[in-house]
Write an enzyme that holds these catalytic residues in place. Structure first.
Site, PDB file in Angstrom:
ATOM      1  N   TYR A 105     -22.422   1.151   5.615  1.00 27.51           N
ATOM      2  CA  TYR A 105     -23.011   0.755   4.338  1.00 27.51           C
ATOM      3  C   TYR A 105     -24.194  -0.189   4.535  1.00 27.51           C
ATOM      4  O   TYR A 105     -24.155  -1.053   5.391  1.00 27.51           O
ATOM      5  CB  TYR A 105     -21.956   0.046   3.473  1.00 27.51           C
ATOM      6  CG  TYR A 105     -22.474  -0.245   2.097  1.00 27.51           C
ATOM      7  CD1 TYR A 105     -22.493   0.754   1.138  1.00 27.51           C
ATOM      8  CD2 TYR A 105     -22.986  -1.492   1.773  1.00 27.51           C
ATOM      9  CE1 TYR A 105     -22.999   0.499  -0.122  1.00 27.51           C
ATOM     10  CE2 TYR A 105     -23.499  -1.747   0.517  1.00 27.51           C
ATOM     11  CZ  TYR A 105     -23.498  -0.747  -0.427  1.00 27.51           C
ATOM     12  OH  TYR A 105     -24.014  -0.979  -1.675  1.00 27.51           O
ATOM     13  N   TRP A 114     -28.492  -1.361   2.909  1.00 27.49           N
ATOM     14  CA  TRP A 114     -29.760  -1.015   2.260  1.00 27.49           C
ATOM     15  C   TRP A 114     -30.854  -0.622   3.247  1.00 27.49           C
ATOM     16  O   TRP A 114     -31.811   0.043   2.872  1.00 27.49           O
ATOM     17  CB  TRP A 114     -30.231  -2.195   1.411  1.00 27.49           C
ATOM     18  CG  TRP A 114     -29.775  -2.071   0.002  1.00 27.49           C
ATOM     19  CD1 TRP A 114     -28.474  -2.131  -0.442  1.00 27.49           C
ATOM     20  CD2 TRP A 114     -30.593  -1.857  -1.147  1.00 27.49           C
ATOM     21  NE1 TRP A 114     -28.451  -1.973  -1.809  1.00 27.49           N
ATOM     22  CE2 TRP A 114     -29.739  -1.809  -2.269  1.00 27.49           C
ATOM     23  CE3 TRP A 114     -31.959  -1.711  -1.347  1.00 27.49           C
ATOM     24  CZ2 TRP A 114     -30.212  -1.608  -3.571  1.00 27.49           C
ATOM     25  CZ3 TRP A 114     -32.429  -1.523  -2.640  1.00 27.49           C
ATOM     26  CH2 TRP A 114     -31.558  -1.469  -3.738  1.00 27.49           C
TER      27      TRP A 114
HETATM   28  N1  LIG Z   1     -19.978 -12.152  -2.317  1.00 27.53           N
HETATM   29  C1  LIG Z   1     -20.771 -11.107  -2.607  1.00 27.53           C
HETATM   30  N2  LIG Z   1     -21.046 -10.198  -1.650  1.00 27.53           N
HETATM   31  C2  LIG Z   1     -21.829  -9.147  -1.945  1.00 27.53           C
HETATM   32  C3  LIG Z   1     -22.397  -8.987  -3.224  1.00 27.53           C
HETATM   33  C4  LIG Z   1     -22.094  -9.973  -4.208  1.00 27.53           C
HETATM   34  O1  LIG Z   1     -22.543  -9.898  -5.363  1.00 27.53           O
HETATM   35  N3  LIG Z   1     -21.291 -11.020  -3.853  1.00 27.53           N
HETATM   36  N4  LIG Z   1     -23.207  -7.908  -3.482  1.00 27.53           N
HETATM   37  C5  LIG Z   1     -22.969  -6.703  -2.696  1.00 27.53           C
HETATM   38  C6  LIG Z   1     -23.992  -5.675  -2.874  1.00 27.53           C
HETATM   39  S1  LIG Z   1     -24.277  -5.165  -4.482  1.00 27.53           S
HETATM   40  C7  LIG Z   1     -24.633  -5.082  -1.847  1.00 27.53           C
HETATM   41  S2  LIG Z   1     -25.635  -3.723  -2.179  1.00 27.53           S
HETATM   42  C8  LIG Z   1     -24.418  -5.506  -0.459  1.00 27.53           C
HETATM   43  C9  LIG Z   1     -25.703  -5.445   0.402  1.00 27.53           C
HETATM   44  O2  LIG Z   1     -25.390  -5.496   1.734  1.00 27.53           O
HETATM   45  P1  LIG Z   1     -26.347  -4.897   2.862  1.00 27.53           P
HETATM   46  O3  LIG Z   1     -27.091  -3.722   2.335  1.00 27.53           O
HETATM   47  O4  LIG Z   1     -25.549  -4.726   4.083  1.00 27.53           O
HETATM   48  O5  LIG Z   1     -27.379  -6.097   3.046  1.00 27.53           O
HETATM   49  P2  LIG Z   1     -28.805  -6.146   3.756  1.00 27.53           P
HETATM   50  O6  LIG Z   1     -29.069  -7.571   4.051  1.00 27.53           O
HETATM   51  O7  LIG Z   1     -29.810  -5.429   2.904  1.00 27.53           O
HETATM   52  O8  LIG Z   1     -28.568  -5.365   5.105  1.00 27.53           O
HETATM   53  C10 LIG Z   1     -29.451  -4.424   5.597  1.00 27.53           C
HETATM   54  C11 LIG Z   1     -29.574  -4.614   7.101  1.00 27.53           C
HETATM   55  O9  LIG Z   1     -30.322  -3.516   7.606  1.00 27.53           O
HETATM   56  C12 LIG Z   1     -31.292  -4.000   8.544  1.00 27.53           C
HETATM   57  N5  LIG Z   1     -32.407  -3.038   8.535  1.00 27.53           N
HETATM   58  C13 LIG Z   1     -33.509  -2.993   7.758  1.00 27.53           C
HETATM   59  N6  LIG Z   1     -34.253  -1.918   8.053  1.00 27.53           N
HETATM   60  C14 LIG Z   1     -33.636  -1.259   9.050  1.00 27.53           C
HETATM   61  C15 LIG Z   1     -33.920  -0.062   9.775  1.00 27.53           C
HETATM   62  O10 LIG Z   1     -34.918   0.603   9.574  1.00 27.53           O
HETATM   63  N7  LIG Z   1     -33.010   0.325  10.712  1.00 27.53           N
HETATM   64  C16 LIG Z   1     -31.884  -0.405  10.972  1.00 27.53           C
HETATM   65  N8  LIG Z   1     -31.061   0.048  11.905  1.00 27.53           N
HETATM   66  N9  LIG Z   1     -31.608  -1.542  10.323  1.00 27.53           N
HETATM   67  C17 LIG Z   1     -32.453  -1.952   9.365  1.00 27.53           C
HETATM   68  C18 LIG Z   1     -31.674  -5.362   8.031  1.00 27.53           C
HETATM   69  O11 LIG Z   1     -32.197  -6.155   9.083  1.00 27.53           O
HETATM   70  C19 LIG Z   1     -30.340  -5.877   7.471  1.00 27.53           C
HETATM   71  O12 LIG Z   1     -29.612  -6.599   8.414  1.00 27.53           O
HETATM   72  O13 LIG Z   1     -23.898  -6.836  -0.445  1.00 27.53           O
HETATM   73  C20 LIG Z   1     -22.711  -6.943  -1.211  1.00 27.53           C
HETATM   74  N10 LIG Z   1     -22.076  -8.224  -0.967  1.00 27.53           N
HETATM   75  N1  LIG Z   2     -33.905 -10.394  -5.648  1.00 24.25           N
HETATM   76  C1  LIG Z   2     -32.908  -9.521  -5.469  1.00 24.25           C
HETATM   77  N2  LIG Z   2     -32.682  -8.554  -6.378  1.00 24.25           N
HETATM   78  C2  LIG Z   2     -31.666  -7.677  -6.208  1.00 24.25           C
HETATM   79  C3  LIG Z   2     -30.838  -7.714  -5.066  1.00 24.25           C
HETATM   80  C4  LIG Z   2     -31.085  -8.752  -4.111  1.00 24.25           C
HETATM   81  O1  LIG Z   2     -30.398  -8.867  -3.079  1.00 24.25           O
HETATM   82  N3  LIG Z   2     -32.113  -9.623  -4.341  1.00 24.25           N
HETATM   83  N4  LIG Z   2     -29.838  -6.785  -4.896  1.00 24.25           N
HETATM   84  C5  LIG Z   2     -29.921  -5.543  -5.663  1.00 24.25           C
HETATM   85  C6  LIG Z   2     -28.613  -4.884  -5.698  1.00 24.25           C
HETATM   86  S1  LIG Z   2     -28.121  -3.996  -4.343  1.00 24.25           S
HETATM   87  C7  LIG Z   2     -27.832  -4.882  -6.768  1.00 24.25           C
HETATM   88  S2  LIG Z   2     -26.368  -4.011  -6.755  1.00 24.25           S
HETATM   89  C8  LIG Z   2     -28.210  -5.588  -7.988  1.00 24.25           C
HETATM   90  C9  LIG Z   2     -27.073  -6.456  -8.473  1.00 24.25           C
HETATM   91  O2  LIG Z   2     -27.192  -6.627  -9.825  1.00 24.25           O
HETATM   92  P1  LIG Z   2     -26.175  -7.601 -10.533  1.00 24.25           P
HETATM   93  O3  LIG Z   2     -24.825  -7.452  -9.947  1.00 24.25           O
HETATM   94  O4  LIG Z   2     -26.297  -7.394 -11.990  1.00 24.25           O
HETATM   95  O5  LIG Z   2     -26.828  -9.008 -10.117  1.00 24.25           O
HETATM   96  P2  LIG Z   2     -26.232 -10.424  -9.705  1.00 24.25           P
HETATM   97  O6  LIG Z   2     -27.424 -11.305  -9.594  1.00 24.25           O
HETATM   98  O7  LIG Z   2     -25.332 -10.312  -8.546  1.00 24.25           O
HETATM   99  O8  LIG Z   2     -25.384 -10.855 -10.958  1.00 24.25           O
HETATM  100  C10 LIG Z   2     -25.993 -11.067 -12.211  1.00 24.25           C
HETATM  101  C11 LIG Z   2     -25.344 -12.234 -12.903  1.00 24.25           C
HETATM  102  O9  LIG Z   2     -24.053 -11.913 -13.389  1.00 24.25           O
HETATM  103  C12 LIG Z   2     -23.480 -13.145 -13.776  1.00 24.25           C
HETATM  104  N5  LIG Z   2     -22.022 -13.037 -13.767  1.00 24.25           N
HETATM  105  C13 LIG Z   2     -21.194 -13.173 -12.721  1.00 24.25           C
HETATM  106  N6  LIG Z   2     -19.908 -13.030 -13.117  1.00 24.25           N
HETATM  107  C14 LIG Z   2     -19.940 -12.801 -14.444  1.00 24.25           C
HETATM  108  C15 LIG Z   2     -18.939 -12.564 -15.430  1.00 24.25           C
HETATM  109  O10 LIG Z   2     -17.741 -12.518 -15.159  1.00 24.25           O
HETATM  110  N7  LIG Z   2     -19.368 -12.349 -16.681  1.00 24.25           N
HETATM  111  C16 LIG Z   2     -20.682 -12.369 -17.042  1.00 24.25           C
HETATM  112  N8  LIG Z   2     -21.005 -12.121 -18.297  1.00 24.25           N
HETATM  113  N9  LIG Z   2     -21.637 -12.608 -16.139  1.00 24.25           N
HETATM  114  C17 LIG Z   2     -21.282 -12.803 -14.859  1.00 24.25           C
HETATM  115  C18 LIG Z   2     -23.951 -14.165 -12.767  1.00 24.25           C
HETATM  116  O11 LIG Z   2     -24.405 -15.333 -13.438  1.00 24.25           O
HETATM  117  C19 LIG Z   2     -25.055 -13.432 -12.019  1.00 24.25           C
HETATM  118  O12 LIG Z   2     -26.230 -14.217 -11.854  1.00 24.25           O
HETATM  119  O13 LIG Z   2     -29.316  -6.459  -7.760  1.00 24.25           O
HETATM  120  C20 LIG Z   2     -30.378  -5.817  -7.094  1.00 24.25           C
HETATM  121  N10 LIG Z   2     -31.493  -6.718  -7.131  1.00 24.25           N
HETATM  122 MO   LIG Z   3     -25.898  -3.501  -4.487  1.00 24.04          MO
END
Ligand SMILES: Nc1nc2c(c(=O)[nH]1)N[C@H]1C(S)=C(S)[C@@H](COP(=O)(O)OP(=O)(O)OC[C@H]3O[C@@H](n4cnc5c(=O)[nH]c(N)nc54)[C@H](O)[C@@H]3O)O[C@H]1N2
Ligand SMILES: Nc1nc2c(c(=O)[nH]1)N[C@H]1C(S)=C(S)[C@@H](COP(=O)(O)OP(=O)(O)OC[C@H]3O[C@@H](n4cnc5c(=O)[nH]c(N)nc54)[C@H](O)[C@@H]3O)O[C@H]1N2
Ligand SMILES: [Mo]
Length: 776
Positions: free
Chosen positions: A109, A111
């Protein structure tokens, strides 16, 4: 090499050249709100954190594959590509013979980077399909682990609901009231998978506000919606949205405001839901007064907003975040049900939507031609896990688990192979994850930089940054395809994922190599994958430049489909002729199918369930661990924009003034955050933007474990990685989604020594001739 190139990233399209202070990064000329995250790339190419050569954990080289702890900080040995390809080919043969594809986890998994050909997941899947005939996969995502499997049973395609049923264009034209659970911050819509050319969201919100549209935000954090659009902030207790939404539903039926015709024509199960809403279960009738006690939102406010939803052209949106928590299915289901009662589903810009404004590719028109994608081949292995069950799987081989009503068993994984993700960023309870990774025989990681994941691996393949290779940037919801032109040659011995895996395929044998590469170089692939896009443009009578002309210009415009309400509008117009893809063909307020699974934590209709892990005297604060504003996840955490946000080099914890006063915390202090999972240090910022009782530590600070000076915590991160504090428990037995958004913690001022940050240091290296660890 060119002076400057056109390129793209998940945080937007841009132009890059060599500047006086690192790279000169300029946003794409048409982008009305470029992201500051672009500047994280300025010093990336020469950063000391880069993985420069194939590297093998010294203890693995010496002892061979096998389960054992893989501590961060152990030394690596740098080797040649020939040597690493041979080591990997041998390991692939060994695991293939002894265990088959069920022995390799290739869910991988993450990005990765924006490019469509050098898309790490497609590359690694294609490779594992070639080398093993398949691999154990991970289904769904960390983003929408609960909503993605759930929504198709209730209303229809998750991708369509989140991307193509309500558009910004319609909302700008139509909508009077937007009620958002979790918000739609421009910091989040900075990101679009594959890169977008124009960040439209904040501008759209301003236009809605300018014609009198109202925004109501339910969130513990006020800056989850911009302030300049007159946002009304309702500082809800995290994890309680379902109670609030049920109370709005209560008001509608109590005051006879529900759209009975819509409920009868388009929905099933409303009667069952009413029984629950008005009945004695789970605390009695779900009145506004009942919800006020749970949510902290005034009963009057709840009632008034419910009435407004009906009186105005309204849209209800649920952010990903709200379902990334215990019982995450419930707020999504409840919000859909409320929208059904309001009766505006399927009207333009109105009704129900999901993740609107959480990302830059939601709410935009679909591109009408195919965009390049690398075929992944066929995975012949049936075994899978819900993606956030990674530690559960590794720790419990053979144990049963359920997913969407079916019982499965966790496979027994021997080889773990990751490309383009950072589990030590994305997974919960990092101490447990490290233990889980200790159970496999070999852990292979393809990485650009020495993340904690790379430092936990046995074999690390050094991968190029996108600026060191050529690719396509684009997404199905942005009207431009970019040439991601190569700026400079790869540094050190780094290769693209494609070239790295081609080398391993070649070491496996000519048949594997031919299968994987189809005899094409990376450039051959680009030309090959461009052709369907070009041919479609030509067939539509549009400008269809050949590959070389496209490449030279740097981008082409793509046509978009008409802006409609998608399948929801069709269903509304013709419920008999265009039924939904749900079991009944209608919106399922009560789902017979889900009820039949018999899960108490996810029954057949939306119900209120308090989080089991609410605050306690020992852990009195609710932790919000969300997407970071200053980077994409953990990517380029060392970059300028990310670093500028830190306090004394550590991630920032935002604390309400009342809580800070009670804890004796000042701005700029270092705080220790801890719970029964672990502890971390973070820099304090005091702010009214965060509700009292809640502390906000965004995710993405690179994991930097040290021994706890107090000897208390099983894991102690000095850099502020939130996932040392989160629990590794799925949303429910139904979906097992990630629950990382909400945790609970204690917080206190840290007066002990402040250890240096080593997160961005490479691991120690031994020379390849030595097998004895050196102690210098
Ligand atoms: N506590 C908590 N944890 C969360 C979340 C949260 O809300 N709370 N959000 C979750 C969500 S929504 C997501 S999507 C995940 C994201 O989790 P990840 O997608 O695992 O996070 P990234 O930091 O984008 O990791 C991408 C990695 O790929 C590497 N990379 C970039 N380009 C390349 C490439 O071309 N080749 C290779 N081999 N590597 C590359 C980067 O250096 C980086 O280390 O985290 C989740 N974790
Ligand atoms: N800059 C930046 N943008 C991103 C990403 C990133 O890593 N960096 N990640 C991308 C990815 S993979 C994803 S999946 C999306 C994630 O999109 P989201 O999951 O929507 O984004 P978050 O910022 O994790 O959360 C939004 C807000 O939800 C609120 N929240 C938390 N718990 C609760 C709750 O129980 N109730 C309510 N009403 N609100 C709550 C928090 O205040 C939080 O700031 O963002 C994307 N956009
Ligand atoms: Mo995500």
């Amino acid at each position: 090499m060119p002076d400057s190139v056109v390129h793209s990233s998940h945080w937007g399209a841009f132009r890059a050249g060599r500047g006086t202070d690192g790279l000169d990064i300029q946003p794409h000329e048409g982008d009305r709100a470029p992201s500051p995250i672009l500047q994280n790339m300025r010093h990336a190419l020469d950063h000391p954190a880069r993985v420069l050569r194939p590297s093998v954990r010294e203890s693995w080289l010496r002892r061979g594959p096998g389960p054992r702890p893989r501590p961060i900080g152990e030394p690596f040995v740098e080797v040649s590509w020939d040597r690493v390809a041979e080591l990997l080919a041998n390991e692939v043969r060994r695991v293939r013979e002894a265990h088959g594809p069920e022995g390799v986890y290739g869910g991988s998994y993450g990005w990765a980077s924006a490019g469509r050909f050098h898309h790490s997941q497609s590359q690694i899947h294609r490779f594992l399909n070639t080398a093993f005939g398949g691999y154990v996969s991970g289904v769904s995502s960390y983003s929408a682990g609960a909503a993605a499997p759930l929504l198709p049973r209730l209303i229809g395609s998750f991708a369509e609901i989140s991307r193509n049923t309500v558009s910004w264009k319609q909302v700008v034209a139509e909508t009077e009231l937007i009620v958002s659970f979790g918000g739609m911050p421009p910091r989040n819509s900075a990101i679009g998978n594959g890169g977008v050319s124009d960040h439209i969201e904040h501008d759209c919100m301003r236009r809605i506000a300018a014609r009198g549209g109202a925004f109501h935000l339910f969130s513990p954090i006020s800056d989850d919606m911009p302030e300049d659009i007159g946002t009304v902030w309702h500082a809800i207790t995290p994890g309680t949205d379902t109670a609030l939404i049920l109370a709005m539903a209560y008001v509608l039926q109590d005051e006879g405001l529900e759209d009975t015709a819509f409920l009868e024509t388009y929905c099933v199960g409303y009667g069952r839901f009413l029984d629950y809403l008005l009945g004695d279960a789970d605390g009695g009738p779900k009145t506004p007064a009942w919800a006020e006690r749970i949510t902290g939102i005034k009963a009057q406010t709840i009632a008034q907003l419910a009435r407004d939803l009906v009186r105005k052209r309204s849209l209800i949106s649920v952010a990903h975040a709200v379902q990334r928590a215990e019982y995450g299915e419930q707020p999504v289901w409840a919000a859909m049900t409320l929208a059904a009662m309001v009766g505006q589903i399927g009207l333009p810009g109105r009704g129900f939507t999901y993740a609107f404004g959480s990302l830059a590719h939601t709410g935009r028109q679909k591109v009408a031609v195919p965009i390049p994608v690398l075929p992944q081949g066929t995975n012949r292995c049936q075994a899978f896990i819900p993606v956030a069950a990674i530690s559960d799987m590794l720790l419990n081989p053979g144990a049963p688990f359920s997913f969407m009503g079916v019982q499965h068993a966790y496979p027994d994984i021997h080889l773990l192979w990751w490309a383009g993700g950072n589990p030590f960023h994305h997974h919960q309870d990092l101490h447990r994850l490290a233990q889980a990774i200790g159970r496999v025989d070999t852990f292979v990681v393809q990485e650009q930089v020495w993340t904690a994941t790379a430092k936990s691996a046995d074999i690390v393949l050094p991968i190029s940054f996108s600026l060191e290779r050529s690719d396509f940037g684009g997404t199905r919801n942005d009207p431009r395809l970019f040439a991601m032109q190569k700026l400079c040659p790869p540094k050190g011995d780094v290769r693209s994922d494609y070239d790295a895996l081609s080398a391993v395929a070649a070491a496996l044998g000519p048949a594997e190599h031919a299968d994987f590469t189809q005899g094409r170089s990376a450039e051959d692939w680009l030309r090959h994958l461009y052709e369907p896009t070009r041919a479609s443009l030509e067939a539509m009578g549009l400008d269809a430049p050949d590959f070389d002309a496209f490449w030279e210009k740097g981008w082409i415009d793509l046509p978009c489909r008409d802006d409609t309400g998608g399948f929801l509008q069709e269903f509304r117009d013709n419920p008999e002729g265009r039924p939904l893809g749900t079991p009944s063909g209608k919106i399922e307020i009560f789902s017979q199918e889900i009820a039949g699974y018999g899960y108490d934590d996810a029954p057949g209709l939306p119900v209120w369930r308090p989080h089991k892990r609410g605050p306690t005297p020992d852990e009195p604060f609710i932790l919000i661990a969300n997407a970071p504003s200053t980077r994409l996840h953990s990517q380029l955490d060392f970059g300028a924009t990310s670093a500028a946000h830190k306090v004394q080099g550590r991630e920032k914890v935002r604390v309400n003034p009342a809580d800070a006063a009670a804890l004796g915390l000042q701005d700029g202090d270092i705080a220790r955050m801890e719970n029964d999972r672990g502890a971390c240090l973070a820099g304090v910022q005091i702010t009214e933007h965060v509700r009292a009782g809640v502390v906000h530590l965004q995710t993405g600070a690179w994991f930097d474990p040290h021994d706890d000076p107090e000897g208390l915590a099983p894991v102690f991160c000095v850099h502020g990685n939130a996932n040392v504090l989160t629990h590794d428990k799925g949303t429910s037995q139904l979906t097992h989604g990630c629950t990382g958004q909400i945790g609970r913690v204690a917080l206190r001022k840290w007066t002990g020594p402040v250890p240096p940050i080593r997160a961005f240091d490479p691991p120690p290296f031994l020379s390849s001739s030595s097998t004895e660890p050196s102690h210098d």
